[in-house]
Design an enzyme around this catalytic site. Structure first.
Site, PDB file in Angstrom:
ATOM      1  CD  GLU A 263      36.680  31.835  35.537  1.00 27.54           C
ATOM      2  OE1 GLU A 263      35.944  31.619  36.244  1.00 27.54           O
ATOM      3  OE2 GLU A 263      37.314  32.846  33.819  1.00 27.54           O
ATOM      4  CB  CYS A 300      35.609  35.533  32.871  1.00 30.91           C
ATOM      5  SG  CYS A 300      34.492  34.993  33.768  1.00 30.91           S
TER       6      CYS A 300
HETATM    7  P1  NAP Z   1      41.764  40.445  41.802  1.00 29.25           P
HETATM    8  O1  NAP Z   1      42.107  41.994  41.967  1.00 29.25           O
HETATM    9  O2  NAP Z   1      42.374  39.278  40.969  1.00 29.25           O
HETATM   10  O3  NAP Z   1      40.981  40.118  43.410  1.00 29.25           O
HETATM   11  C1  NAP Z   1      40.568  38.859  43.375  1.00 29.25           C
HETATM   12  C2  NAP Z   1      40.806  38.380  44.224  1.00 29.25           C
HETATM   13  O4  NAP Z   1      41.543  37.664  45.198  1.00 29.25           O
HETATM   14  C3  NAP Z   1      40.657  39.486  45.674  1.00 29.25           C
HETATM   15  O5  NAP Z   1      40.190  39.011  47.072  1.00 29.25           O
HETATM   16  C4  NAP Z   1      42.001  39.899  46.133  1.00 29.25           C
HETATM   17  O6  NAP Z   1      42.374  40.533  47.938  1.00 29.25           O
HETATM   18  C5  NAP Z   1      42.281  39.525  46.113  1.00 29.25           C
HETATM   19  N1  NAP Z   1      44.198  38.739  45.652  1.00 29.25           N
HETATM   20  C6  NAP Z   1      44.255  39.515  44.635  1.00 29.25           C
HETATM   21  N2  NAP Z   1      46.121  39.974  44.197  1.00 29.25           N
HETATM   22  C7  NAP Z   1      46.690  38.823  45.359  1.00 29.25           C
HETATM   23  C8  NAP Z   1      47.153  38.654  45.853  1.00 29.25           C
HETATM   24  N3  NAP Z   1      48.331  38.958  44.773  1.00 29.25           N
HETATM   25  N4  NAP Z   1      48.192  37.784  46.694  1.00 29.25           N
HETATM   26  C9  NAP Z   1      46.791  37.013  48.091  1.00 29.25           C
HETATM   27  N5  NAP Z   1      45.459  38.443  46.717  1.00 29.25           N
HETATM   28  C10 NAP Z   1      45.198  38.314  45.982  1.00 29.25           C
HETATM   29  O7  NAP Z   1      40.422  40.388  41.272  1.00 29.25           O
HETATM   30  P2  NAP Z   1      39.072  41.295  41.730  1.00 29.25           P
HETATM   31  O8  NAP Z   1      39.158  42.797  41.862  1.00 29.25           O
HETATM   32  O9  NAP Z   1      38.255  40.355  41.207  1.00 29.25           O
HETATM   33  O10 NAP Z   1      39.065  42.226  39.174  1.00 29.25           O
HETATM   34  C11 NAP Z   1      40.742  42.761  39.449  1.00 29.25           C
HETATM   35  C12 NAP Z   1      40.128  42.527  37.728  1.00 29.25           C
HETATM   36  O11 NAP Z   1      41.081  41.007  37.629  1.00 29.25           O
HETATM   37  C13 NAP Z   1      40.052  43.079  36.877  1.00 29.25           C
HETATM   38  O12 NAP Z   1      40.460  44.216  36.410  1.00 29.25           O
HETATM   39  C14 NAP Z   1      40.240  41.718  35.495  1.00 29.25           C
HETATM   40  O13 NAP Z   1      41.009  41.959  35.071  1.00 29.25           O
HETATM   41  C15 NAP Z   1      39.928  41.070  36.671  1.00 29.25           C
HETATM   42  N6  NAP Z   1      39.105  39.333  36.237  1.00 29.25           N
HETATM   43  C16 NAP Z   1      39.087  38.523  35.817  1.00 29.25           C
HETATM   44  C17 NAP Z   1      37.816  38.132  36.041  1.00 29.25           C
HETATM   45  C18 NAP Z   1      37.977  36.623  35.250  1.00 29.25           C
HETATM   46  O14 NAP Z   1      36.861  35.780  35.474  1.00 29.25           O
HETATM   47  N7  NAP Z   1      38.588  36.160  34.241  1.00 29.25           N
HETATM   48  C19 NAP Z   1      36.954  38.478  36.271  1.00 29.25           C
HETATM   49  C20 NAP Z   1      36.954  39.244  37.873  1.00 29.25           C
HETATM   50  C21 NAP Z   1      37.791  39.784  37.402  1.00 29.25           C
HETATM   51  P3  NAP Z   1      42.673  41.734  48.270  1.00 29.25           P
HETATM   52  O15 NAP Z   1      43.013  42.015  46.649  1.00 29.25           O
HETATM   53  O16 NAP Z   1      42.424  41.872  48.791  1.00 29.25           O
HETATM   54  O17 NAP Z   1      44.275  41.565  48.074  1.00 29.25           O
END
Ligand code: NAP
Length: 525
Positions: A263, A300
């Site tokens: 998601e 989201c």
């Molecule tokens: P995120 O950076 O995507 O991280 C979520 C999880 O996935 C973390 O445990 C992260 O771990 C892991 N991850 C991220 N990229 C990865 C990759 N390339 N390979 C392996 N693991 C990976 O999300 P977030 O920290 O919750 O929030 C950051 C951004 O996500 C926000 O600024 C927003 O844009 C978006 N977001 C969207 C929603 C939604 O519902 N649409 C919700 C929350 C956040 P590590 O970083 O430790 O690898």
């Protein structure tokens, strides 16, 4: 308490480069050193999950439901420490986190009652027709069973309801899948407390220790190793588009590709129809800002796009929204990284050609506070600047002024897939709404009228999903009981002796299921 451990089944480990929680309200570093799980930890957790699969996936609905209830009870038993820890690590206020804990345990209990009902097994029986001519028909019996161990990636914005024991974990357990969680580094203490609660429920329920493992860590490599492990058979993820797509690519490149339910990003269009604007533009302006700024916009389902016909009623809406926003106090954002990404996203929109800044929230004092932002442009300019359609995670929204209802329909049709769309309508808007609905239904997972998209109920009918890129698979949902179908697959048994069949398909119907017999639902006798 929590001490920074990695939890592999019933055992605790430490290791790797330590990391620390950051308290976003102050920028201060927490004092517990958290371990960074290694590829060896991933392999051990996956091996244990695989070993637990057979016994866990074949539990009776009642035993599985009791386990889900035990997890809920253990989370409640953590008490205020859970709320205090989550407040410090996320910057979210107490009432929000208490509500989120209620939602998390309520969700586990809802799955428990649904699992007990048993209809998700979809037990379907077509009995043998030995006398059929010209050829007899075999006895065919079908039931759903778990796909296998599931990897779960929690989101930063719901440290309880979308994290370690959130909707992905609850639905995977409900389906009979052991779970390995990659902990989110933004709330490591909260994550570990909940992980310990799950481990305690596994033990108290007498289940195989491999039903649950927890891998804290800060590296993409850790998540990559987890998704690559051959014993993991599906992935649940909530977070960024980049992260979700990276995991989808890893899963698709495996020797055995597996489904990834990501998601990711959505800007949740809100359409203000003309009669609604004429009837209540001012009230809608204030209500819109309330939805946009709730939780610093870190949802989201945040309304990141408003679409309406240009005119004096829209001007009234804009004036009201601007007045409400100018009094909107900045709120702490979840992490310094998310705050920095928000500032960058807002600056990019403010600087884009043909975009007017309608309003900003109050100037922030203190670190990591998000200052709300509302922009305006027209449809042609919106599509000429693709970055305007990107999710800016936080309280940022863009108004598109259209000149006709046809332009509104076209604007919706040209959008990417979304989680939600909202119609604000009143008497007189029915024809326009009818013209929009078919396009909306192709674009989104949930359509609302006269509400605001933030606030997602956990029920049987809820869809929190939608076409790409809102999710990786628009056929399903990550919220509500339908979510467990993501982790099930049908298996058909042909002419298998009764004693060897799964209980759901045995002649005596020992689980008392309602089953589909020759195509017709039949309650147990
Ligand atoms: P995120 O950076 O995507 O991280 C979520 C999880 O996935 C973390 O445990 C992260 O771990 C892991 N991850 C991220 N990229 C990865 C990759 N390339 N390979 C392996 N693991 C990976 O999300 P977030 O920290 O919750 O929030 C950051 C951004 O996500 C926000 O600024 C927003 O844009 C978006 N977001 C969207 C929603 C939604 O519902 N649409 C919700 C929350 C956040 P590590 O970083 O430790 O690898």
């Amino acid at each position: 308490m929590f001490n920074g451990s990695i939890l592999i089944g019933a055992s605790e480990r430490s290791g790797g480069e330590p990391f620390y929680a950051v308290h976003p309200a102050t920028g201060a570093k927490g004092d517990v050193a958290f371990s960074n799980a290694s590829p060896a930890d991933v392999a051990d957790a996956a091996a244990l999950a695989d070993a637990a699969f057979e016994s866990f996936s074949t539990l009776s609905p009642d035993a599985r439901a009791s386990f889900l209830e035990a997890v809920a009870d253990q989370i409640v038993a953590i008490g205020d420490l859970l709320i205090e820890t989550a407040m410090a690590e996320s910057g979210l206020p107490r009432p929000r986190l208490e509500g989120e804990r209620g939602r998390t345990v309520g969700q586990l209990r809802l799955f428990a009652s649904y699992v007990r009902q048993g209809d998700w097994l979809d037990a379907t029986i077509d009995k043998a027709l030995p006398d059929r001519a010209p050829l007899p028909r075999s006895d065919l019996r079908r039931v759903n069973q778990s796909l296998g161990p599931v990897a779960v990636f929690g989101a930063s914005n719901f440290p309880l309801a979308f994290s370690v024991a959130g909707g992905d974990t609850a639905s995977a357990f409900a389906a009979g899948s052991p779970v390995v969680v990659k902990g989110h580094p933004a709330h490591p203490g909260t994550g570990e407390l909940v992980a310990r609660a799950i481990a305690a429920a596994v033990k108290a329920s007498g289940l195989h220790e491999g039903v649950f493992s927890y891998l804290p860590g800060t590296t993409n490599d850790l998540g990559g190793a987890l998704v690559s492990d051959a014993r993991i058979k599906a992935v649940g993820f909530t977070g960024s588009r980049g992260g979700g797509i990276a995991l989808m690519k890893i899963a698709a490149g495996r020797e055995e590709p597996i489904p990834v339910y990501s998601e990711m990003s959505s800007i949740n269009p809100v359409v203000l129809l003309p009669a609604a604007l004429a009837a209540r533009a001012e009230a809608m302006g204030a209500a819109f800002v309330g939805s946009l700024t709730m939780g610093s916009g870190q949802f989201c389902t945040n309304p990141g796009l408003v679409i309406a016909l240009d005119g004096p009623d829209l001007d009234t809406f804009v004036a009201s929204a601007a007045a409400a926003m100018s009094g909107a106090a900045p709120q702490v954002m979840l992490t310094p990284g998310i705050h920095a990404a928000y500032e960058k996203g807002v600056a990019a929109i403010a600087g884009a050609e043909g975009v007017t800044t309608v309003a900003r929230g109050t100037e922030p004092e203190g670190v990591n506070r998000g200052q709300a932002a509302f922009f305006s442009t027209d449809s042609a300019n919106f599509f000429a600047n693709p970055q305007l359609a990107d999710e800016v995670f936080g309280s940022s929204s863009v108004l598109i002024r259209c000149s006709s209802i046809e332009e509104v329909v076209k604007t919706i049709a040209d959008l990417e897939g979304q989680l939600t769309a909202t119609l604000q309508m009143a008497d007189g808007d029915e024809a326009d709404a009818a013209a929009l609905l078919p396009t909306l239904a192709r674009k989104v997972g949930r359509i609302l009228t006269n509400g605001w998209p933030t606030g997602v109920e956990v029920t049987h009918a809820m869809v929190h999903g939608g076409p790409f890129p809102s999710t990786s698979d628009g056929r399903t949902t990550s919220v509500g009981t339908l979510a467990m179908m993501r982790f099930l697959r049908p298996v058909c048994y042909q002419d298998v002796p009764d004693a060897l069949l799964p209980p759901a398909l045995q002649a005596a119907n020992p689980w008392g299921l309602t089953r589909r017999m020759e195509g017709k639902l039949e309650a147990s006798a």
